[in-house]
Design an enzyme around this catalytic site. Structure first.
Site, PDB file in Angstrom:
ATOM      1  N   ARG A 104     -19.413  -5.818  16.051  1.00  0.00           N
ATOM      2  CA  ARG A 104     -20.461  -4.820  16.161  1.00  0.00           C
ATOM      3  C   ARG A 104     -19.896  -3.451  15.781  1.00  0.00           C
ATOM      4  NH1 ARG A 104     -25.568  -5.500  18.633  1.00  0.00           N
ATOM      5  NH2 ARG A 104     -25.411  -7.740  18.854  1.00  0.00           N
ATOM      6  N   THR A 108     -23.071   2.365  15.013  1.00  0.00           N
ATOM      7  CA  THR A 108     -24.475   1.967  14.807  1.00  0.00           C
ATOM      8  C   THR A 108     -24.905   0.852  15.759  1.00  0.00           C
ATOM      9  OG1 THR A 108     -23.911   0.238  13.236  1.00  0.00           O
ATOM     10  CG2 THR A 108     -24.239   2.460  12.340  1.00  0.00           C
ATOM     11  N   ASP A 200     -10.141 -13.939  28.727  1.00  0.00           N
ATOM     12  CA  ASP A 200     -10.400 -13.862  27.294  1.00  0.00           C
ATOM     13  C   ASP A 200     -10.034 -15.197  26.650  1.00  0.00           C
ATOM     14  OD1 ASP A 200      -9.889 -13.455  24.412  1.00  0.00           O
ATOM     15  OD2 ASP A 200     -10.325 -11.355  24.871  1.00  0.00           O
ATOM     16  N   ASP A 203      -7.639 -15.020  23.546  1.00  0.00           N
ATOM     17  CA  ASP A 203      -6.240 -14.733  23.922  1.00  0.00           C
ATOM     18  C   ASP A 203      -5.587 -15.941  24.571  1.00  0.00           C
ATOM     19  OD1 ASP A 203      -6.194 -12.207  22.905  1.00  0.00           O
ATOM     20  OD2 ASP A 203      -6.497 -11.186  24.825  1.00  0.00           O
TER      21      ASP A 203
HETATM   22  N1  URA Z   1     -15.286 -13.274  25.772  1.00  0.00           N
HETATM   23  C1  URA Z   1     -14.274 -13.884  26.451  1.00  0.00           C
HETATM   24  O1  URA Z   1     -13.345 -14.421  25.868  1.00  0.00           O
HETATM   25  N2  URA Z   1     -14.328 -13.872  27.794  1.00  0.00           N
HETATM   26  C2  URA Z   1     -15.325 -13.299  28.492  1.00  0.00           C
HETATM   27  O2  URA Z   1     -15.318 -13.330  29.726  1.00  0.00           O
HETATM   28  C3  URA Z   1     -16.360 -12.656  27.758  1.00  0.00           C
HETATM   29  C4  URA Z   1     -16.313 -12.668  26.405  1.00  0.00           C
END
Ligand code: URA
Length: 209
Positions: A104, A108, A200, A203
């Protein structure tokens, strides 16, 4: 309104709890995401149409069920969606694989596609769009729009963990898209992470921070 299938199968729930655990390292996380993707695809494919075909067994000729209808395409949303592809291909090895990368624009707030590569015949395929986390729903909504723009008409979204906010956003924008998920969590925190979630996903899959 788009159907939401929350897969309550004990194996799915058990494996999901394992990857929620922050102590699970990259290798095990990756293997479990593969297994979960496979199990969710089993559920997501439960309504695929069948036809009856002749088959000659070593014993006699008979008629038996065989998949009919559209062929499948798997489309991961980059980057975390990549972690689900191998598990799905173990169940559906002939599926073609497309990729969608988008972000994103911070000013904008418009979605920017930075990479879209889909099978030429995407309009003729049923699409399994995959992303482990359905958080705000922004990228899922935009990825579905990108698929529709290129002619896809049958799309299912497969996620591991979904926030109610993300489900609502996808349902409102794309009421024709079924969402298959292992869990609907409480919501999002101020940083946009799903709570309790699993952190995440990208990650944890790729060992980055
Ligand atoms: N993306 C992720 O990897 N974890 C989240 O909790 C939200 C978005």
């Amino acid at each position: 309104m788009a159907e939401v299938i929350e897969v309550k199968h004990p194996l799915v729930q058990h494996k999901l709890t394992m990857i929620r655990n922050e102590a699970v390292g990259t290798k095990d996380f990756r293997a479990l995401v593969d297994e979960l993707a496979m199990l969710l695809t089993y559920e997501a494919s439960a309504d695929l149409p069948l036809e009856t075909v002749p088959v000659k067994t070593p014993v006699q000729e008979t008629k038996a069920a065989s998949l009919a209808g559209k062929k499948l395409a798997v489309v991961p949303i980059l980057r975390a969606g990549l972690g689900m592809v191998d598990g799905i291909l173990q169940l559906i090895p002939a599926a073609k694989v497309g990729h969608i990368g988008m972000y994103r624009d911070e000013e904008t707030l418009e979605p920017v596609e930075y990479f879209v590569k889909l099978p030429d015949d995407i309009a003729q395929r049923e699409v399994l769009l995959v992303d482990p986390m359905l958080a705000t729903g922004g990228s899922a909504k935009d990825a579905i729009s990108a698929l529709k723009l290129r002619g896809a008409t049958q799309i299912k979204l497969i996620t591991l963990v979904s926030a109610p906010e993300g489900i609502k956003a996808v349902q409102e924008a794309h009421p024709d898209v079924t969402i298959v998920t292992a869990a609907i969590d409480e919501g999002l925190n101020d940083d946009g992470y799903i709570v309790p979630g699993l952190g995440d996903a990208g990650d944890r899959l790729f060992g980055t921070h």
